[in-house]
Every structure is written in structure tokens, then in C-alpha cells.
Design a protein around this motif. Structure first.
Motif, PDB file in Angstrom:
ATOM      1  N   ILE A   1     -45.836  -1.493 -32.202  1.00 23.20           N
ATOM      2  CA  ILE A   1     -47.233  -2.489 -32.396  1.00 23.20           C
ATOM      3  C   ILE A   1     -47.784  -1.669 -33.806  1.00 23.20           C
ATOM      4  N   LEU A   2     -48.373  -2.740 -34.498  1.00 22.50           N
ATOM      5  CA  LEU A   2     -48.849  -2.294 -35.841  1.00 22.50           C
ATOM      6  C   LEU A   2     -50.285  -2.927 -35.997  1.00 22.50           C
ATOM      7  N   ALA A   3     -51.186  -2.407 -36.815  1.00 19.75           N
ATOM      8  CA  ALA A   3     -52.187  -2.739 -37.510  1.00 19.75           C
ATOM      9  C   ALA A   3     -52.003  -3.039 -38.794  1.00 19.75           C
ATOM     10  N   HIS A   4     -52.536  -4.135 -39.331  1.00 16.11           N
ATOM     11  CA  HIS A   4     -52.483  -4.396 -40.924  1.00 16.11           C
ATOM     12  C   HIS A   4     -53.699  -5.032 -41.469  1.00 16.11           C
ATOM     13  N   THR A   5     -53.768  -4.899 -42.776  1.00 17.34           N
ATOM     14  CA  THR A   5     -54.989  -5.328 -43.469  1.00 17.34           C
ATOM     15  C   THR A   5     -55.261  -6.712 -43.628  1.00 17.34           C
ATOM     16  N   ARG A   6     -54.008  -7.485 -43.812  1.00 15.12           N
ATOM     17  CA  ARG A   6     -54.391  -9.017 -43.628  1.00 15.12           C
ATOM     18  C   ARG A   6     -54.195  -9.617 -42.189  1.00 15.12           C
ATOM     19  N   PRO A   7     -55.005 -10.747 -42.248  1.00 13.48           N
ATOM     20  CA  PRO A   7     -54.863 -11.394 -40.739  1.00 13.48           C
ATOM     21  C   PRO A   7     -53.682 -12.164 -40.738  1.00 13.48           C
ATOM     22  N   HIS A   8     -53.185 -12.272 -39.540  1.00  9.75           N
ATOM     23  CA  HIS A   8     -51.923 -12.969 -39.064  1.00  9.75           C
ATOM     24  C   HIS A   8     -52.229 -14.481 -39.039  1.00  9.75           C
ATOM     25  N   ARG A   9     -53.444 -14.724 -38.710  1.00 14.12           N
ATOM     26  CA  ARG A   9     -53.656 -16.437 -38.678  1.00 14.12           C
ATOM     27  C   ARG A   9     -52.791 -16.799 -37.504  1.00 14.12           C
ATOM     28  N   ASP A  10     -52.408 -16.297 -36.482  1.00 13.44           N
ATOM     29  CA  ASP A  10     -51.960 -16.607 -35.148  1.00 13.44           C
ATOM     30  C   ASP A  10     -50.434 -17.160 -35.496  1.00 13.44           C
ATOM     31  N   VAL A  11     -49.793 -16.668 -36.518  1.00 10.65           N
ATOM     32  CA  VAL A  11     -48.724 -17.056 -37.142  1.00 10.65           C
ATOM     33  C   VAL A  11     -47.521 -16.086 -36.765  1.00 10.65           C
ATOM     34  N   SER A  12     -46.456 -16.430 -36.231  1.00 11.43           N
ATOM     35  CA  SER A  12     -45.167 -15.403 -35.749  1.00 11.43           C
ATOM     36  C   SER A  12     -44.260 -15.791 -36.860  1.00 11.43           C
ATOM     37  N   THR A  13     -43.844 -14.644 -37.438  1.00  8.88           N
ATOM     38  CA  THR A  13     -43.029 -14.912 -38.752  1.00  8.88           C
ATOM     39  C   THR A  13     -41.630 -14.071 -38.302  1.00  8.88           C
ATOM     40  N   GLU A  14     -40.384 -14.862 -38.543  1.00 16.20           N
ATOM     41  CA  GLU A  14     -39.203 -14.325 -38.302  1.00 16.20           C
ATOM     42  C   GLU A  14     -38.501 -14.294 -39.474  1.00 16.20           C
ATOM     43  N   PHE A  15     -37.935 -12.939 -40.032  1.00 22.57           N
ATOM     44  CA  PHE A  15     -37.179 -13.044 -41.262  1.00 22.57           C
ATOM     45  C   PHE A  15     -35.629 -13.035 -40.567  1.00 22.57           C
ATOM     46  N   HIS A  16     -34.738 -13.774 -41.093  1.00 21.85           N
ATOM     47  CA  HIS A  16     -33.380 -13.539 -40.773  1.00 21.85           C
ATOM     48  C   HIS A  16     -32.744 -12.617 -41.775  1.00 21.85           C
ATOM     49  N   THR A  17     -31.996 -11.511 -41.313  1.00 29.74           N
ATOM     50  CA  THR A  17     -31.490 -10.629 -42.262  1.00 29.74           C
ATOM     51  C   THR A  17     -30.067 -10.531 -41.823  1.00 29.74           C
ATOM     52  N   ARG A  18     -29.254  -9.832 -42.891  1.00 27.75           N
ATOM     53  CA  ARG A  18     -27.978  -9.678 -42.560  1.00 27.75           C
ATOM     54  C   ARG A  18     -27.598  -8.469 -41.325  1.00 27.75           C
ATOM     55  N   GLU A  19     -28.649  -7.939 -41.119  1.00 22.94           N
ATOM     56  CA  GLU A  19     -28.638  -6.907 -39.736  1.00 22.94           C
ATOM     57  C   GLU A  19     -28.930  -7.720 -38.484  1.00 22.94           C
ATOM     58  N   GLY A  20     -29.770  -8.608 -38.707  1.00 23.66           N
ATOM     59  CA  GLY A  20     -30.298  -9.531 -37.378  1.00 23.66           C
ATOM     60  C   GLY A  20     -31.905  -9.845 -37.552  1.00 23.66           C
ATOM     61  N   PRO A  21     -32.420 -10.333 -36.976  1.00 25.82           N
ATOM     62  CA  PRO A  21     -33.809 -10.996 -36.844  1.00 25.82           C
ATOM     63  C   PRO A  21     -34.903  -9.583 -36.986  1.00 25.82           C
ATOM     64  N   PHE A  22     -35.888  -9.909 -38.033  1.00 23.87           N
ATOM     65  CA  PHE A  22     -36.864  -8.858 -38.031  1.00 23.87           C
ATOM     66  C   PHE A  22     -38.120 -10.008 -37.826  1.00 23.87           C
ATOM     67  N   THR A  23     -38.771  -9.529 -36.549  1.00 24.13           N
ATOM     68  CA  THR A  23     -39.863 -10.450 -36.166  1.00 24.13           C
ATOM     69  C   THR A  23     -41.193  -9.705 -35.982  1.00 24.13           C
ATOM     70  N   LEU A  24     -42.487 -10.415 -36.554  1.00 26.82           N
ATOM     71  CA  LEU A  24     -43.642  -9.857 -36.284  1.00 26.82           C
ATOM     72  C   LEU A  24     -44.479 -10.999 -35.910  1.00 26.82           C
ATOM     73  N   VAL A  25     -45.000 -10.631 -34.328  1.00 25.57           N
ATOM     74  CA  VAL A  25     -45.689 -11.705 -33.409  1.00 25.57           C
ATOM     75  C   VAL A  25     -47.168 -11.098 -33.161  1.00 25.57           C
ATOM     76  N   PRO A  26     -48.047 -12.343 -33.418  1.00 19.06           N
ATOM     77  CA  PRO A  26     -49.509 -11.753 -33.309  1.00 19.06           C
ATOM     78  C   PRO A  26     -50.062 -11.121 -32.153  1.00 19.06           C
ATOM     79  N   LEU A  27     -50.971 -10.256 -32.281  1.00 23.29           N
ATOM     80  CA  LEU A  27     -51.530  -9.821 -30.917  1.00 23.29           C
ATOM     81  C   LEU A  27     -53.052 -10.073 -31.431  1.00 23.29           C
ATOM     82  N   PRO A  28     -53.845  -9.972 -30.162  1.00 24.08           N
ATOM     83  CA  PRO A  28     -55.349 -10.204 -30.553  1.00 24.08           C
ATOM     84  C   PRO A  28     -56.027  -9.416 -31.469  1.00 24.08           C
ATOM     85  N   GLY A  29     -57.018  -9.895 -32.116  1.00 25.52           N
ATOM     86  CA  GLY A  29     -57.873  -9.241 -32.743  1.00 25.52           C
ATOM     87  C   GLY A  29     -57.596  -9.830 -34.483  1.00 25.52           C
TER      88      GLY A  29
END
Length: 407
Positions: free
Chosen positions: A197-225
Motif C-alpha cells: 500500500i502506498l501514499a502519494h502526493t497527487r490524488p488518484h481521482r478514483d481511477v485504477s491504472t494498469e500498465f501492461h509491461t513485458r514482465e506482467g501487469p503493474f496495477t495501482l488501485v485507489p484506496l480511501p482518502g
């Protein structure tokens, strides 16, 4: 408090159902059966693991949890997934533009809600402690004997009980599945998933982002706050171990770089875990007086938020099958009573397993024609609105054979 071994084993008729396994799928199955007045036992210790894992509960699962009375305890700790963005970051010569899927396009406020796994299990557990028609046995099952009329279970504390139907919700290494002689097909991938679980300086705006990479998916999913997200980073297994051993600051920088700084500066804000990438399937999730749900019946990588949602659909579908059989005076543990459940769950599991497996292997191959096919599929979903809506609805709220508590 569990009954004494004598009070369970002597002179008592079998329970209708004994659910073995106290994870989310087992708790869901036990609560769904008990709410309809079916005498049910839930067998298993409650042992949550802090590994930074969260679960994206899709719309049908939220409906199910509402019916069980568990959603009110989860909702304040869950974040809506209003949009899904998919970014091809494979470096392929054929890369489609980023894809954007919006829940309001199919009439939903959110595709689902992301919550820490431990919070989900604890909310279900609270409901189980006070549920009528449900007896809790805080001990694991150590042995099972499947007879013509009942299943006899022996627990680790010496308790013995019988049931007309056993529900195996005891995970990928299910002892009930083994005792019944069901042999799964198993496979593995050369990858592992790093979770935290990560904290970050910019808001996620309720958007889940999935990067498709050569090693597999890299996914960031929103949490409350607005400024916290969960991470599922699939990569080469050896590299995952090296990455997991880094200190918090180094790992946070690596995540920030992989995410192209889209959420700003990052820091770790929860425990981390390392999940091996494995798969498991069965021709049928039923045997004599046994129905399997959750990872006892199917297992695949943590990609696309399908695993636990599939397990909760198992639980809801089993409730429909048992309620229907008992309403007709039939034996809930008979093959006839479980036939419809077996067909629908096998079909659903095969489709989800195929989709996840195909996506994951297509990212690993590096073969241009495969890249082109994957990219064209994503491009078609992005540009053809009716197709996009069909795919979104099927991924979030399956229409075909949806259990009654998920409609």
C-alpha cells in the motif's frame, strides 16, 4: 464458543451443511446458507495475513455482501473504482493508445470498490459471530470421510461432526479436495506479484491504472482518502524477490518510476507481500457430498480483480442450489442437487481462467503478431462503444447465470 466433542458426535443428526475454511469465500457461503434458515457449521481458524493485499469488489460482489449484512462494515474503508485506465508499456512496435473505461457508461457509479482484504474478512466474521443457524468451530479440519449419507469431519481439537454436504473453502491446498480424491490441474508462471500500500502526493481521482509491461501487469488501485493506493506489481520471480528485499524508500522510488510519476512522490504506507503466480483448475467443483468454492476450485494470478469475485460468485451460486434442493425436499449433498451448480461454476471459472491466462502469457511472449492481436483487441474496445459496454458489463456484472443475491 465451540460445542464439546461429545455434544457434536453423539446422538445428533447430521447438519445440513458444513463449510470448511474461514476465508472470505467460506464465510460468504456459510452466511448465505444460514440467512435462509439452513443449519450450517463454519469450520476453520481466523488467521488474517498482513501482506498489503487488497481486493477490488466488483458490483455483483457488493450486492452479495449487502445481502449478507456485511457491506456497512466495509463501505467506510472502501474506495470506488470509477474509471479503469489501461496503458500499453511493453515497448512493442504496435502499441495502442491508452484505453479509458468509465463506470457511468454502463449505468454504475463505480465498477467496484477496493478494500484491504483483512477488513473484508473481519466484517464477514462479525456477521458470522451473531448469525442465527450458524455454529462456529474455531479449529481446522484434520480429516474427512465421505459416506453415502453424510460427511464425517474430524477437527484438530478432537471435535467430530457430520453434515449432509461439505463445502470446501479451504484454499488451493484443500484437504477436503484431496480427501475426496479430486486431482486438480496445476501450473505456474515465471513471475511473482509484489503487493503493498502506498501514499502519494497527487490524488488518484478514483481511477485504477494498469500498465501492461513485458514482465506482467503493474496495477495501482485507489484506496480511501484520495492519496493512497494499493499496488499489484507482477514481474520476474527473481526480480520480485530482490525488489521485495529493498528498503521502503528504494521500493517507493522504484514504484514511482514504473508508474511514470503519474501520482507524484510515493512512500510505503502498509505491509508488503510476495505472491507466487500459480494456476489451478478442476473439471468439476463437486464430488460425492462435496462442493468446492474459491481457491479450492480455481486459482489464477491476481490480475483483473477476478479471483475473489469468482469465489464469492461460487458462494452465492451454492446458496441458490442448496436452497432450491431443500425447498423441494431433496438431499442437498446429492449429485442431482449440485449438478446445476457444477455446470455454471465450471463454465464461469474456465472463461475467467482463460482470459487471465491469455493476457498474462501474451505480455510475456514478445512475439509481434501476439502484440498486434492484443493491441487490436484493446483498440476495438476503446473505439467500438457497444463492444466496450458488453465487455465492461460482463467483467463487472455477469448476466449469464448470475446468482440471485448478486442480481
Amino acid at each position: 464458543m465451540a460445542p464439546s466433542p461429545q455434544s457434536v458426535s453423539r446422538g445428533m443428526p447430521p447438519l445440513a451443511v458444513a463449510v470448511v475454511g474461514a476465508g472470505a469465500a467460506g464465510l460468504g457461503a456459510a452466511l448465505a446458507l444460514a440467512r435462509d434458515g439452513i443449519p450450517t457449521a463454519l469450520v476453520g481458524r481466523h488467521a488474517p495475513v498482513a501482506d498489503g493485499r487488497t481486493v477490488a469488489l466488483l458490483d455483483g460482489s457488493v450486492r452479495f455482501l449487502r445481502a449478507l449484512g456485511a457491506w456497512d462494515g466495509i463501505a467506510p474503508h472502501a474506495s470506488p473504482l470509477a474509471e479503469l485506465h489501461i496503458v500499453d508499456d511493453t515497448g512493442s512496435l504496435f502499441r495502442p493508445p491508452p484505453a479509458r473505461f468509465v463506470a457511468t457508461e454502463i449505468g454504475l457509479d463505480a465498477f467496484g470498490w477496493n478494500v484491504e482484504s483483512a477488513r473484508l474478512v473481519e466484517s464477514l466474521r462479525v456477521q458470522a459471530r451473531s448469525a442465527s443457524n450458524l455454529t462456529l468451530f474455531e479449529s481446522d479440519a484434520s480429516a474427512a470421510e465421505f459416506g453415502a449419507d453424510a460427511v464425517d469431519l474430524t477437527l484438530g481439537d478432537g471435535t467430530r461432526l457430520s453434515a449432509r454436504l461439505a463445502v470446501g473453502a479451504d484454499g488451493a491446498r484443500s484437504k477436503l479436495r484431496e480427501a475426496a480424491g479430486l486431482v486438480p490441474r496445476e501450473w505456474s508462471y515465471p513471475q511473482a506479484a509484489l503487493t503493498t500500500i502506498l501514499a502519494h502526493t497527487r490524488p488518484h481521482r478514483d481511477v485504477s491504472t494498469e500498465f501492461h509491461t513485458r514482465e506482467g501487469p503493474f496495477t495501482l488501485v485507489p484506496l480511501p482518502g484520495g492519496h493512497r493506493s494499493s499496488l499489484v506489481w507482477v514481474m520476474d520471480a527473481a526480480r520480485a524477490e530482490t525488489m521485495a528485499a529493498q528498503d521502503d524508500a528504494a521500493l517507493a522510488r522504484a514504484v514511482e518510476t514504473r508508474a511514470q510519476a503519474m501520482l507524484g512522490a510515493m512512500r510505503l504506507d502498509g505491509p508488503r507481500g510476495l505472491v507466487p503466480m500459480r494456476g489451478l483448475s478442476l473439471p468439476s467443483p463437486v464430488a460425492t457430498r462435496l462442493a468446492l468454492v474459491g481457491e479450492a476450485a480455481h486459482l489464477f494470478p491476481p490480475i483483473g480483480a477476478q479471483g475473489l469475485n469468482l469465489g464469492l460468485r461460487d458462494a452465492a451460486a451454492l446458496r441458490d442450489a442448496v436452497v432450491a434442493s431443500m425447498a423441494d425436499g431433496r438431499d442437498p449433498g446429492s449429485r442431482a442437487a449440485l449438478a446445476g451448480f457444477a455446470r455454471s461454476r465450471s463454465r464461469d471459472a474456465r472463461l475467467r481462467t482463460l482470459a487471465v491466462d491469455t493476457l498474462n502469457r501474451s505480455l510475456l511472449t514478445g512475439f509481434l503478431p501476439v502484440d498486434v492481436l492484443r493491441g487490436l483487441g484493446l483498440l476495438a474496445m476503446t473505439t467500438i462503444a457497444p463492444l466496450r459496454r458488453i465487455v465492461m458489463r460482463e467483467g463487472v456484472v455477469p448476466r449469464l447465470g448470475a446468482p440471485s443475491l448478486m442480481r
